[in-house]
Design a protein around this motif. Structure first.
Motif, mmCIF file in Angstrom:
data_model
loop_
_atom_site.group_PDB
_atom_site.id
_atom_site.type_symbol
_atom_site.label_atom_id
_atom_site.label_comp_id
_atom_site.label_asym_id
_atom_site.label_seq_id
_atom_site.Cartn_x
_atom_site.Cartn_y
_atom_site.Cartn_z
ATOM 1 N N ARG A 102 0.856 -1.191 0.000
ATOM 2 C CA ARG A 102 0.000 0.000 0.000
ATOM 3 C C ARG A 102 0.889 1.237 0.000
ATOM 4 N N GLU A 103 0.528 2.220 -0.807
ATOM 5 C CA GLU A 103 1.395 3.370 -1.035
ATOM 6 C C GLU A 103 1.702 4.176 0.222
ATOM 7 N N ASP A 104 0.883 4.073 1.254
ATOM 8 C CA ASP A 104 1.144 4.823 2.487
ATOM 9 C C ASP A 104 1.910 4.008 3.531
ATOM 10 N N GLU A 133 7.100 2.255 5.940
ATOM 11 C CA GLU A 133 8.021 1.341 6.617
ATOM 12 C C GLU A 133 8.263 0.091 5.768
ATOM 13 N N ALA A 134 7.195 -0.479 5.231
ATOM 14 C CA ALA A 134 7.339 -1.677 4.392
ATOM 15 C C ALA A 134 8.071 -1.354 3.098
ATOM 16 N N GLU A 167 12.913 -1.912 -0.236
ATOM 17 C CA GLU A 167 13.958 -1.211 -0.982
ATOM 18 C C GLU A 167 15.340 -1.572 -0.447
ATOM 19 N N ARG A 168 15.463 -1.734 0.877
ATOM 20 C CA ARG A 168 16.747 -2.142 1.457
ATOM 21 C C ARG A 168 17.135 -3.551 1.031
#
Length: 142
Positions: free
Chosen positions: A111-113, A116-117, A122-123
């Motif tokens: 979900r775009e908001d 944290e996820a 991305e990491r």
């Protein structure tokens, strides 16, 4: 980091896994997590993987391969077990499961908001894709 034991969930894990999904805020009123678990755990092209700890299921991830792409859903780590590498280990297990089936690419939706996820993924080296997700519920079709 020592990689924890991660294995396919069993039918008797359904309540613990769906409770974890709820505790992690991954469910929505329009989804039926029990049905999602049953479909994925009972399929030949999908699996629910779980990481077990001293207190039972501490993490889970649902993985599927549609013959074109590998998909990840419901990656969840118990709030008390976070920041120890369990999410990373679950993603590695999901990727291993997909590689073993010849999946050329892994994808997931966030979900775009859920910043944290998004940062977590991305990491791990996942990148935003230039796609739009479209959908509708088939169960409502008559």
């Amino acid at each position: 980091m020592h990689r924890p034991l991660i294995e396919a969930a069993r039918a008797e894990d359904a309540a613990a896994v769906t409770a974890l999904w709820r505790a992690c805020g991954l469910t929505r009123p329009w989804n039926d997590p029990e049905a999602d678990f049953a479909l994925a755990a009972g399929g030949t092209s999908s699996v629910v993987l779980v990481a077990r700890g001293a207190d039972g299921v501490e993490g889970s991830v649902m993985v599927g391969f549609d013959g074109h792409r590998g998909w990840v859903y419901y990656l969840a780590v118990s709030p008390g077990a976070r920041r120890g590498g369990l999410g990373r280990a679950l993603m590695a297990a999901a990727e291993d499961w997909l590689r073993a089936r010849g999946a050329p690419k892994i994808q997931l939706m966030v979900r775009e908001d859920n910043h944290e996820a998004i940062g977590f993924y991305e990491r791990l080296g996942l990148e935003r894709q230039k796609v739009v997700t479209l959908g509708r519920f088939l169960k409502d079709d008559a």
